[in-house]
Design an enzyme around this catalytic site. Structure first.
Site, PDB file in Angstrom:
ATOM      1  N   ARG A   1       0.806  -1.237   0.000  1.00 16.92           N
ATOM      2  CA  ARG A   1       0.000   0.000   0.000  1.00 16.92           C
ATOM      3  C   ARG A   1       0.831   1.275   0.000  1.00 16.92           C
ATOM      4  O   ARG A   1       0.349   2.329   0.393  1.00 16.92           O
ATOM      5  CB  ARG A   1      -0.976   0.027   1.180  1.00 16.92           C
ATOM      6  CG  ARG A   1      -1.967  -1.113   1.131  1.00 16.92           C
ATOM      7  CD  ARG A   1      -3.126  -0.876   2.060  1.00 16.92           C
ATOM      8  NE  ARG A   1      -3.997  -2.024   2.039  1.00 16.92           N
ATOM      9  CZ  ARG A   1      -3.836  -3.101   2.799  1.00 16.92           C
ATOM     10  NH1 ARG A   1      -2.841  -3.139   3.668  1.00 16.92           N
ATOM     11  NH2 ARG A   1      -4.668  -4.099   2.702  1.00 16.92           N
ATOM     12  N   LYS A  40       3.114  11.677 -10.227  1.00 15.42           N
ATOM     13  CA  LYS A  40       2.270  10.862 -11.118  1.00 15.42           C
ATOM     14  C   LYS A  40       3.061   9.624 -11.490  1.00 15.42           C
ATOM     15  O   LYS A  40       4.138   9.727 -12.074  1.00 15.42           O
ATOM     16  CB  LYS A  40       1.950  11.633 -12.400  1.00 15.42           C
ATOM     17  CG  LYS A  40       0.698  12.464 -12.359  1.00 15.42           C
ATOM     18  CD  LYS A  40       0.350  12.860 -13.788  1.00 15.42           C
ATOM     19  CE  LYS A  40      -0.754  13.865 -13.849  1.00 15.42           C
ATOM     20  NZ  LYS A  40      -1.030  14.251 -15.243  1.00 15.42           N
ATOM     21  N   GLU A  78       9.835  19.344 -23.541  1.00 13.02           N
ATOM     22  CA  GLU A  78       9.107  19.666 -22.301  1.00 13.02           C
ATOM     23  C   GLU A  78       9.566  21.019 -21.750  1.00 13.02           C
ATOM     24  O   GLU A  78       8.793  21.740 -21.123  1.00 13.02           O
ATOM     25  CB  GLU A  78       9.310  18.586 -21.231  1.00 13.02           C
ATOM     26  CG  GLU A  78       9.000  17.157 -21.655  1.00 13.02           C
ATOM     27  CD  GLU A  78       7.507  16.827 -21.761  1.00 13.02           C
ATOM     28  OE1 GLU A  78       6.648  17.732 -21.659  1.00 13.02           O
ATOM     29  OE2 GLU A  78       7.219  15.620 -21.963  1.00 13.02           O
ATOM     30  N   LYS A 138       7.622  23.372 -12.887  1.00 10.43           N
ATOM     31  CA  LYS A 138       6.801  22.186 -12.631  1.00 10.43           C
ATOM     32  C   LYS A 138       6.394  22.123 -11.157  1.00 10.43           C
ATOM     33  O   LYS A 138       5.241  21.839 -10.822  1.00 10.43           O
ATOM     34  CB  LYS A 138       7.558  20.917 -13.052  1.00 10.43           C
ATOM     35  CG  LYS A 138       6.829  19.631 -12.704  1.00 10.43           C
ATOM     36  CD  LYS A 138       6.129  18.977 -13.858  1.00 10.43           C
ATOM     37  CE  LYS A 138       5.164  17.878 -13.430  1.00 10.43           C
ATOM     38  NZ  LYS A 138       5.348  16.616 -14.126  1.00 10.43           N
ATOM     39  N   GLU A 196      -4.329  17.369 -10.222  1.00  5.01           N
ATOM     40  CA  GLU A 196      -4.844  17.777 -11.533  1.00  5.01           C
ATOM     41  C   GLU A 196      -6.345  18.041 -11.516  1.00  5.01           C
ATOM     42  O   GLU A 196      -7.102  17.558 -12.354  1.00  5.01           O
ATOM     43  CB  GLU A 196      -4.482  16.744 -12.623  1.00  5.01           C
ATOM     44  CG  GLU A 196      -4.560  17.344 -14.015  1.00  5.01           C
ATOM     45  CD  GLU A 196      -4.004  16.446 -15.117  1.00  5.01           C
ATOM     46  OE1 GLU A 196      -2.950  15.842 -14.918  1.00  5.01           O
ATOM     47  OE2 GLU A 196      -4.641  16.382 -16.166  1.00  5.01           O
ATOM     48  N   ARG A 215      -3.043  22.088 -12.985  1.00  7.53           N
ATOM     49  CA  ARG A 215      -2.013  21.154 -13.462  1.00  7.53           C
ATOM     50  C   ARG A 215      -2.272  20.687 -14.897  1.00  7.53           C
ATOM     51  O   ARG A 215      -1.358  20.281 -15.609  1.00  7.53           O
ATOM     52  CB  ARG A 215      -1.912  19.956 -12.504  1.00  7.53           C
ATOM     53  CG  ARG A 215      -0.738  19.044 -12.815  1.00  7.53           C
ATOM     54  CD  ARG A 215      -0.424  18.081 -11.683  1.00  7.53           C
ATOM     55  NE  ARG A 215       0.634  17.168 -12.071  1.00  7.53           N
ATOM     56  CZ  ARG A 215       1.203  16.309 -11.249  1.00  7.53           C
ATOM     57  NH1 ARG A 215       0.843  16.230 -10.000  1.00  7.53           N
ATOM     58  NH2 ARG A 215       2.157  15.506 -11.680  1.00  7.53           N
ATOM     59  N   ASN A 227      -0.560  19.640 -19.840  1.00  7.82           N
ATOM     60  CA  ASN A 227      -0.929  18.776 -20.964  1.00  7.82           C
ATOM     61  C   ASN A 227      -0.878  19.500 -22.304  1.00  7.82           C
ATOM     62  O   ASN A 227      -1.216  18.918 -23.343  1.00  7.82           O
ATOM     63  CB  ASN A 227      -2.337  18.194 -20.756  1.00  7.82           C
ATOM     64  CG  ASN A 227      -2.373  17.234 -19.594  1.00  7.82           C
ATOM     65  OD1 ASN A 227      -1.396  16.533 -19.339  1.00  7.82           O
ATOM     66  ND2 ASN A 227      -3.487  17.209 -18.877  1.00  7.82           N
ATOM     67  N   HIS A 282       0.126  17.802 -25.464  1.00 12.36           N
ATOM     68  CA  HIS A 282       0.071  16.373 -25.152  1.00 12.36           C
ATOM     69  C   HIS A 282      -1.192  15.653 -25.627  1.00 12.36           C
ATOM     70  O   HIS A 282      -1.202  14.434 -25.649  1.00 12.36           O
ATOM     71  CB  HIS A 282       0.236  16.146 -23.642  1.00 12.36           C
ATOM     72  CG  HIS A 282       1.670  16.217 -23.197  1.00 12.36           C
ATOM     73  ND1 HIS A 282       2.428  17.364 -23.300  1.00 12.36           N
ATOM     74  CD2 HIS A 282       2.500  15.272 -22.663  1.00 12.36           C
ATOM     75  CE1 HIS A 282       3.650  17.122 -22.833  1.00 12.36           C
ATOM     76  NE2 HIS A 282       3.713  15.860 -22.438  1.00 12.36           N
ATOM     77  N   HIS A 321       0.203  12.623 -27.349  1.00 11.50           N
ATOM     78  CA  HIS A 321      -0.005  11.237 -26.898  1.00 11.50           C
ATOM     79  C   HIS A 321      -0.650  10.384 -27.982  1.00 11.50           C
ATOM     80  O   HIS A 321      -0.327   9.202 -28.122  1.00 11.50           O
ATOM     81  CB  HIS A 321      -0.882  11.214 -25.639  1.00 11.50           C
ATOM     82  CG  HIS A 321      -0.092  11.390 -24.374  1.00 11.50           C
ATOM     83  ND1 HIS A 321      -0.669  11.848 -23.212  1.00 11.50           N
ATOM     84  CD2 HIS A 321       1.213  11.158 -24.085  1.00 11.50           C
ATOM     85  CE1 HIS A 321       0.277  11.898 -22.266  1.00 11.50           C
ATOM     86  NE2 HIS A 321       1.408  11.489 -22.777  1.00 11.50           N
ATOM     87  N   HIS A 378       8.757  10.222 -26.793  1.00 12.35           N
ATOM     88  CA  HIS A 378       7.670  11.000 -26.188  1.00 12.35           C
ATOM     89  C   HIS A 378       7.839  12.486 -26.510  1.00 12.35           C
ATOM     90  O   HIS A 378       6.925  13.141 -27.007  1.00 12.35           O
ATOM     91  CB  HIS A 378       7.664  10.762 -24.677  1.00 12.35           C
ATOM     92  CG  HIS A 378       6.700  11.621 -23.921  1.00 12.35           C
ATOM     93  ND1 HIS A 378       5.345  11.388 -23.915  1.00 12.35           N
ATOM     94  CD2 HIS A 378       6.905  12.740 -23.179  1.00 12.35           C
ATOM     95  CE1 HIS A 378       4.764  12.328 -23.179  1.00 12.35           C
ATOM     96  NE2 HIS A 378       5.686  13.158 -22.726  1.00 12.35           N
TER      97      HIS A 378
END
Ligand SMILES: NC(=O)c1ccc[n+]([C@@H]2O[C@H](COP(=O)([O-])OP(=O)(O)OC[C@H]3O[C@@H](n4cnc5c(N)ncnc54)[C@H](O)[C@@H]3O)[C@@H](O)[C@H]2O)c1
Ligand SMILES: [Zn+2]
Length: 375
Positions: free
Chosen positions: A134, A156, A198, A240, A250, A254, A258, A261, A265, A277
């Site tokens: 956990r 993330k 980025e 960031k 998010e 946040r 994206n 992206h 993506h 990427h």
């Protein structure tokens, strides 16, 4: 003494530092010692077996080049788990194998996991840390520019599913991010450039003066001069970190990360990881800027300035091969950034002025994709 920069990430009960610079790995021992002390103090005397040690989840290629150097900065005999380099390792089957190895080594909840490699190591290792017993503590030790300035910060974690990238994941903040710029010098030029996409993204959505700095320092950046590398990484981490502090999960702000992206993506998925990427993000930035220009939101000159910097960094602004535009649109829909069937985009109204729009039509995407088609 070589200069190190420390950038705090302030989150309620989960604050941590990003340490950047040549030799930053030397900060690992102190971080582990603090953690061990905290773990011991939290235990009842009868359970005082203490922190059991360190687990490294390492990209195979990175381990081959840099593991000995990393180990020299750590307490003796950590458990080292390797995975094959590449996006294909960001899968539940790799996670299952890593769990098996943790179980075989009787890894308990006081262990501290260190992710060592690029964004794949960080996302995969971070997800294992988020879910093993956990959730155990982990440290990000990124070795690509992409991971140093983006993937390693913000908690993330996750793996891909056949249906789409990053579908399975968890938010789990690291206890520290250690970015040793010594490791970045062996990164192939193509991967280094991919990370710069980025950096252009961060500047475009948050800081026009940083964009100008990148433009004037482009040659030095590509040469990876140590002082310039430190400045580049630290400024990106600041951007960031400040976004993550304001919106850890998010829920709002946040999402501006994206930018580039949604289409990025989709292209990444369709090109079966043939492009990096960051290269897909570069194409996504160009296409999404074109969308903003056509909506009358963004000045064409600003879009041109951003595309010019991407080109200067050696990044693509046109697709390497023809794709069916319908497939790209379908992939945009499959992306988890789609809510209620509508296509969500982050578009620029100008430098450092992003907005979220949720009403982009397939026809608009169709039109802009034809502008990045191969010549
Ligand atoms: N969690 C997040 O917030 C977040 C943000 C951005 C990207 N990501 C994820 O990050 C991943 C991309 O990361 P990436 O571009 O770092 O890819 P990567 O981890 O696959 O690394 C790229 C390549 O560089 C090699 N490499 C890494 N460090 C090296 C070094 N120092 N010297 C030589 N070779 C080295 C690796 O073996 C690999 O082949 C994607 O899966 C993306 O989804 C996550
Ligand atoms: Zn990205």
């Amino acid at each position: 003494m070589r200069p190190l920069r420390t950038i705090p990430v302030a989150l309620p009960g989960r604050s941590y530092d990003i340490v950047v610079g040549q030799g930053a790995r030397d900060a690992l021992a102190g971080l582990l010692a603090v953690r061990r002390f905290e773990a011991q103090s939290a235990q009842t005397p009868s359970a005082a077996v203490a922190a059991s040690g360190v687990v490294i989840v390492a990209d195979e290629r990175v381990a081959e080049i840099h593991l000995a150097t990393l180990l020299s900065a750590l307490p003796p005999s950590p458990l080292v788990l390797r995975f094959p380099s590449g996006e294909a390792s960001k899968s539940l089957s790799t996670v299952a194998r890593l769990y098996d190895e943790l179980a075989a080594a009787r890894t308990d909840r006081d262990a501290v996991l260190i992710t060592f490699g690029g964004g794949v190591a960080g996302d995969l290792g971070g997800f294992v840390a988020a879910t093993w017993m956990r959730g155990i503590a982990y440290i990000q030790a990124p070795t690509t520019l992409e991971a140093a300035i983006d993937a390693s910060i913000g908690g993330k974690t996750g793996v891909n599913h056949a249906a789409a990238k990053n579908l399975i994941g968890a938010f789990h903040q690291p206890i520290g991010v250690i970015i040793d710029t010594d490791f970045l010098h062996t990164l192939p030029a193509r991967d280094f450039a991919a990370g710069l996409a980025e950096s252009v993204k961060h500047a475009a959505i948050r800081d026009a003066s940083f964009l100008e700095w990148q433009r004037t320092q482009a040659g030095q950046i590509l040469d990876r001069a140590d002082d310039v590398l430190l400045e580049l990484i630290a400024r990106n981490c600041e951007i960031k970190a400040r976004v993550v502090e304001q919106d850890e999960r998010e829920a709002g702000l946040r999402a501006i990360l994206n930018y580039g992206h949604t289409i990025g993506h989709a292209l990444e998925h369709l090109l079966e990881y043939e492009l990096r990427h960051g290269e897909c993000v570069s194409l996504g930035i160009v296409a999404e800027n074109e969308l903003a220009v056509r909506r009358g939101l963004l000045d064409r000159a600003v879009a041109g300035q951003l595309a010019g910097l991407l080109v200067r960094f050696g990044l693509p602004t046109r697709l390497p091969c023809a794709l069916r535009i319908e497939d790209v649109i379908d992939r945009c829909r499959a992306d988890k950034k789609t809510r209620g069937g509508m296509l969500n985009f982050v578009l620029l109204r100008g430098l450092a002025d992003p907005i979220r729009v949720a009403d982009v039509s397939p026809a608009e995407i169709h039109a802009v994709l034809s502008t990045i088609a191969p010549r």
